[in-house]
Design a protein around this motif. Structure first.
Motif, PDB file in Angstrom:
ATOM      1  N   ALA A 283       0.990  -1.144   0.143  1.00 44.40           N
ATOM      2  CA  ALA A 283      -0.065   0.061  -0.070  1.00 44.40           C
ATOM      3  C   ALA A 283       0.724   1.378  -0.050  1.00 44.40           C
ATOM      4  N   PRO A 284       0.612   2.229  -0.749  1.00 44.85           N
ATOM      5  CA  PRO A 284      -0.997   2.448  -1.469  1.00 44.85           C
ATOM      6  C   PRO A 284      -0.355   1.808  -2.955  1.00 44.85           C
ATOM      7  N   TYR A 285       0.215   1.159  -3.353  1.00 40.31           N
ATOM      8  CA  TYR A 285       0.598   0.908  -4.634  1.00 40.31           C
ATOM      9  C   TYR A 285       0.053  -0.315  -5.016  1.00 40.31           C
ATOM     10  N   ASP A 286      -0.447  -1.012  -4.319  1.00 36.19           N
ATOM     11  CA  ASP A 286      -1.398  -2.288  -4.584  1.00 36.19           C
ATOM     12  C   ASP A 286      -2.849  -2.139  -4.142  1.00 36.19           C
ATOM     13  N   GLN A 287      -3.335  -1.006  -4.209  1.00 35.49           N
ATOM     14  CA  GLN A 287      -4.562  -1.119  -3.664  1.00 35.49           C
ATOM     15  C   GLN A 287      -5.839  -1.698  -4.591  1.00 35.49           C
ATOM     16  N   SER A 288      -5.406  -1.508  -5.964  1.00 36.82           N
ATOM     17  CA  SER A 288      -6.148  -2.132  -6.991  1.00 36.82           C
ATOM     18  C   SER A 288      -5.224  -2.803  -8.030  1.00 36.82           C
ATOM     19  N   ALA A 295       4.154  -2.575 -12.185  1.00 37.38           N
ATOM     20  CA  ALA A 295       5.232  -3.234 -11.814  1.00 37.38           C
ATOM     21  C   ALA A 295       5.552  -4.419 -12.761  1.00 37.38           C
ATOM     22  N   LEU A 296       4.752  -4.912 -13.899  1.00 38.03           N
ATOM     23  CA  LEU A 296       5.205  -5.806 -14.721  1.00 38.03           C
ATOM     24  C   LEU A 296       6.242  -5.256 -15.782  1.00 38.03           C
ATOM     25  N   ARG A 297       6.288  -3.852 -15.963  1.00 34.09           N
ATOM     26  CA  ARG A 297       7.206  -3.393 -16.694  1.00 34.09           C
ATOM     27  C   ARG A 297       8.595  -3.500 -16.162  1.00 34.09           C
ATOM     28  N   ASN A 298       8.903  -3.642 -14.954  1.00 32.14           N
ATOM     29  CA  ASN A 298      10.338  -4.127 -14.494  1.00 32.14           C
ATOM     30  C   ASN A 298      10.269  -5.340 -14.541  1.00 32.14           C
ATOM     31  N   ALA A 299       9.488  -6.103 -14.161  1.00 30.35           N
ATOM     32  CA  ALA A 299       9.568  -7.615 -14.069  1.00 30.35           C
ATOM     33  C   ALA A 299       9.962  -8.008 -15.613  1.00 30.35           C
ATOM     34  N   SER A 300       9.431  -7.435 -16.524  1.00 32.35           N
ATOM     35  CA  SER A 300       9.669  -8.254 -18.080  1.00 32.35           C
ATOM     36  C   SER A 300      10.751  -7.851 -18.477  1.00 32.35           C
ATOM     37  N   LYS A 301      11.535  -6.716 -17.806  1.00 34.73           N
ATOM     38  CA  LYS A 301      12.969  -6.303 -18.600  1.00 34.73           C
ATOM     39  C   LYS A 301      13.656  -7.423 -17.969  1.00 34.73           C
ATOM     40  N   GLY A 394      14.663 -24.344 -15.825  1.00 41.36           N
ATOM     41  CA  GLY A 394      15.683 -23.313 -15.021  1.00 41.36           C
ATOM     42  C   GLY A 394      14.801 -22.546 -13.960  1.00 41.36           C
ATOM     43  N   ARG A 395      15.578 -22.451 -12.982  1.00 43.75           N
ATOM     44  CA  ARG A 395      15.025 -21.734 -11.812  1.00 43.75           C
ATOM     45  C   ARG A 395      15.884 -20.702 -11.222  1.00 43.75           C
ATOM     46  N   LYS A 396      16.546 -19.977 -12.161  1.00 39.06           N
ATOM     47  CA  LYS A 396      17.237 -18.745 -11.696  1.00 39.06           C
ATOM     48  C   LYS A 396      16.230 -17.522 -11.483  1.00 39.06           C
ATOM     49  N   THR A 397      16.340 -17.116 -10.332  1.00 37.75           N
ATOM     50  CA  THR A 397      15.046 -16.253  -9.793  1.00 37.75           C
ATOM     51  C   THR A 397      15.715 -14.703  -9.524  1.00 37.75           C
ATOM     52  N   ILE A 398      15.048 -13.703 -10.007  1.00 37.14           N
ATOM     53  CA  ILE A 398      15.038 -12.334  -9.428  1.00 37.14           C
ATOM     54  C   ILE A 398      13.915 -11.886  -8.509  1.00 37.14           C
ATOM     55  N   VAL A 399      14.397 -11.347  -7.361  1.00 33.47           N
ATOM     56  CA  VAL A 399      13.110 -10.686  -6.445  1.00 33.47           C
ATOM     57  C   VAL A 399      13.274  -9.097  -6.622  1.00 33.47           C
ATOM     58  N   ILE A 400      11.943  -8.950  -6.736  1.00 32.18           N
ATOM     59  CA  ILE A 400      12.033  -7.334  -6.940  1.00 32.18           C
ATOM     60  C   ILE A 400      10.726  -6.817  -5.682  1.00 32.18           C
ATOM     61  N   PRO A 401      11.362  -6.450  -4.721  1.00 31.43           N
ATOM     62  CA  PRO A 401      10.359  -5.736  -3.647  1.00 31.43           C
ATOM     63  C   PRO A 401       9.388  -4.650  -3.765  1.00 31.43           C
ATOM     64  N   HIS A 402      10.043  -3.637  -4.576  1.00 33.12           N
ATOM     65  CA  HIS A 402       9.423  -2.608  -4.724  1.00 33.12           C
ATOM     66  C   HIS A 402       9.215  -2.162  -6.474  1.00 33.12           C
ATOM     67  N   GLY A 403       8.365  -3.061  -7.133  1.00 34.80           N
ATOM     68  CA  GLY A 403       8.332  -2.884  -8.407  1.00 34.80           C
ATOM     69  C   GLY A 403       7.697  -1.774  -9.104  1.00 34.80           C
ATOM     70  N   SER A 404       6.743  -0.931  -8.355  1.00 34.35           N
ATOM     71  CA  SER A 404       6.210   0.262  -8.889  1.00 34.35           C
ATOM     72  C   SER A 404       7.208   1.568  -8.445  1.00 34.35           C
ATOM     73  N   GLN A 405       7.974   1.198  -7.536  1.00 33.18           N
ATOM     74  CA  GLN A 405       9.060   2.550  -7.080  1.00 33.18           C
ATOM     75  C   GLN A 405      10.306   2.593  -7.839  1.00 33.18           C
ATOM     76  N   SER A 406      10.695   1.446  -8.409  1.00 33.40           N
ATOM     77  CA  SER A 406      11.931   1.226  -9.223  1.00 33.40           C
ATOM     78  C   SER A 406      11.931   1.439 -10.724  1.00 33.40           C
ATOM     79  N   ILE A 407      13.185   1.723 -10.891  1.00 31.98           N
ATOM     80  CA  ILE A 407      13.567   1.892 -12.562  1.00 31.98           C
ATOM     81  C   ILE A 407      14.759   0.705 -12.578  1.00 31.98           C
ATOM     82  N   LEU A 408      14.399  -0.672 -13.268  1.00 29.43           N
ATOM     83  CA  LEU A 408      15.631  -1.520 -13.183  1.00 29.43           C
ATOM     84  C   LEU A 408      16.238  -1.115 -14.777  1.00 29.43           C
ATOM     85  N   VAL A 409      17.822  -1.423 -14.578  1.00 33.16           N
ATOM     86  CA  VAL A 409      18.505  -0.757 -15.849  1.00 33.16           C
ATOM     87  C   VAL A 409      19.542  -1.970 -15.883  1.00 33.16           C
TER      88      VAL A 409
END
Length: 409
Positions: A283-288, A295-301, A394-409
């Motif tokens: 909250a407040p980023y996941d209220q709906s 957050a999928l924009r970061n994940a898809s990168k 494959g099981r290589k995993t990345i965890v992104i705790p704040h997907g809506s507040q981050s810019i992954l580069v």
């Protein structure tokens, strides 16, 4: 096993990842405030870019304070408490102050922020008004150069002293949000919001980019027609604590707030993960769902083609936009643009992600709503992760705790 804790609503949930599979926890830099919130806010209000509050106040003035509901409730309450105290000291009685909560994108009011304000003794005697998509007390202020009709809350526009409060943070359309976001989209009509957001389909805007951003320019032009006499742009850390604030003119203070953010939202990642576990940020980023899907924009990168994405988003306010029911079966982006309604731009992000990746959602949404969008659902983060593992070699995993507040580069 490594227990990775991620924000989920007002709490946290964990997911257990095998150490040898964990590539990275793409966490925001921990920034601690150098001063107290009161000290930071007082300095921002007393030493603004432009006119001070004292010079803006006239005898008999009525004050309207617009608040961006996406902002940290803790930070907003601290700002409102200090502002109301200063206004009273400047001989503005509390019955001449109105707080307007800008929920123009939604049909329901923001209960989290309203409850936080109601629980604050210093704000008890101040009237609170919720502006939602159903609000009819509007004023028409013409159009922007791009033809966006400007319709905003009449109560705010007609106030003698107009103040705006908002958190400066990543925004997927305007580059960065700010105090002005409390007006557009916060206090705008559905017609205004629809028209400026429809532009998403004609641009290639990216989060954190404000140069040559036509959506930002359109929004600021609309805000200028509405008027903001004094803006307070707040910068918080990932826990919602105030680390900087800038007051005064809405564009000048917003620019300074963006500079205070600097590169804090940027996270460098190697990517190439088989599985990405991303939280919308709680909250407040996941209220709906509407808010959460960005957050999928970061994940898809960071995920391989045909990889799996686990999205954690509580969604207590439901889907958040009509497009998720009325346009759920539309896959063509041009058709989403032609039939645009609130949420179509976020739905486009989901559809594009689903073309190359499996998305598993952990939320409070009922299954029939999730299924209609072609999403897999799971009750817990660990259940979702196990499903993702079972579908891949494959099981290589990345965890992104704040997907809506981050810019992954």
């Amino acid at each position: 096993m490594v227990d990775c804790w991620l924000p989920y609503g007002d709490t946290e949930v964990y997911v257990s990842v095998e150490l040898e599979s964990l590539i990275q926890i793409a966490e925001l830099v921990e920034v601690e405030p150098e001063k107290t919130a009161t000290e930071i806010l007082t300095e921002a209000i007393m030493e603004p870019s432009g006119q001070t509050l004292e010079t803006l106040i006239e005898p008999g003035v009525n004050v309207a304070i617009a608040v961006d509901v996406y902002s940290s409730p803790q930070a907003v309450v601290q700002a409102l408490s200090l502002l109301s105290k200063m206004l009273v000291e400047l001989i503005v009685p509390k019955d001449r102050i109105t707080i307007l909560l800008g929920s123009g994108e939604f049909e329901k009011e923001n209960r989290i922020l309203r409850d936080a304000i109601n629980d604050t003794p210093e704000l008890k005697e101040i009237q609170i008004i919720d502006h939602t998509r159903n609000t009819t007390n509007l004023v028409e202020l013409g159009e922007t150069i791009k033809g966006t009709p400007v319709e905003v809350n009449r109560r705010y526009h007609e106030a003698k002293l107009k103040i705006a409060i908002g958190e400066t943070r990543i925004d997927y359309l305007t580059g960065y949000a700010g105090a002005h976001s409390s007006i557009i989209p916060g206090l705008a009509s559905p017609k205004t919001i629809n028209e400026y957001k429809r532009t998403y389909f004609d641009t290639e805007v990216t989060p954190g980019t404000i140069e040559l951003n036509p959506i930002k320019e359109d929004v600021l032009e609309a805000v200028a027609k509405t008027g903001i006499d004094f803006a307070l742009n707040i910068v918080t850390n990932k826990e919602g604590r105030i680390i900087a604030a800038h007051g005064g003119g809405y564009e000048e203070s917003w620019g300074k707030a963006i500079n205070s953010l600097a590169d804090k939202p940027e996270i460098t990642t190697e990517g190439n993960a088989d599985i990405v576990i991303v939280s919308a940020g709680g909250a407040p980023y996941d209220q709906s769902l509407y808010q959460s899907l960005w957050a999928l924009r970061n994940a898809s990168k960071t995920v391989k083609r045909n990889g799996a994405i686990v999205l954690l988003a509580q969604c207590l306010n439901g889907l958040g936009a009509e497009a998720f029911t009325q346009l759920a079966r539309v896959d063509d982006v041009s058709e989403l643009k032609r039939r645009y309604m609130i949420g179509a731009e976020a739905l486009a992000v989901l559809k594009e992600t689903q073309k190359t990746n499996r998305v598993i959602l952990v939320s409070a949404l009922p299954g029939y709503l999730v299924d209609a969008l072609g999403l897999d659902s799971a009750r817990t983060a660990n259940e979702a992760y196990q499903r993702a593992i079972q579908s891949r070699r494959g099981r290589k995993t990345i965890v992104i705790p704040h997907g809506s507040q981050s810019i992954l580069v």
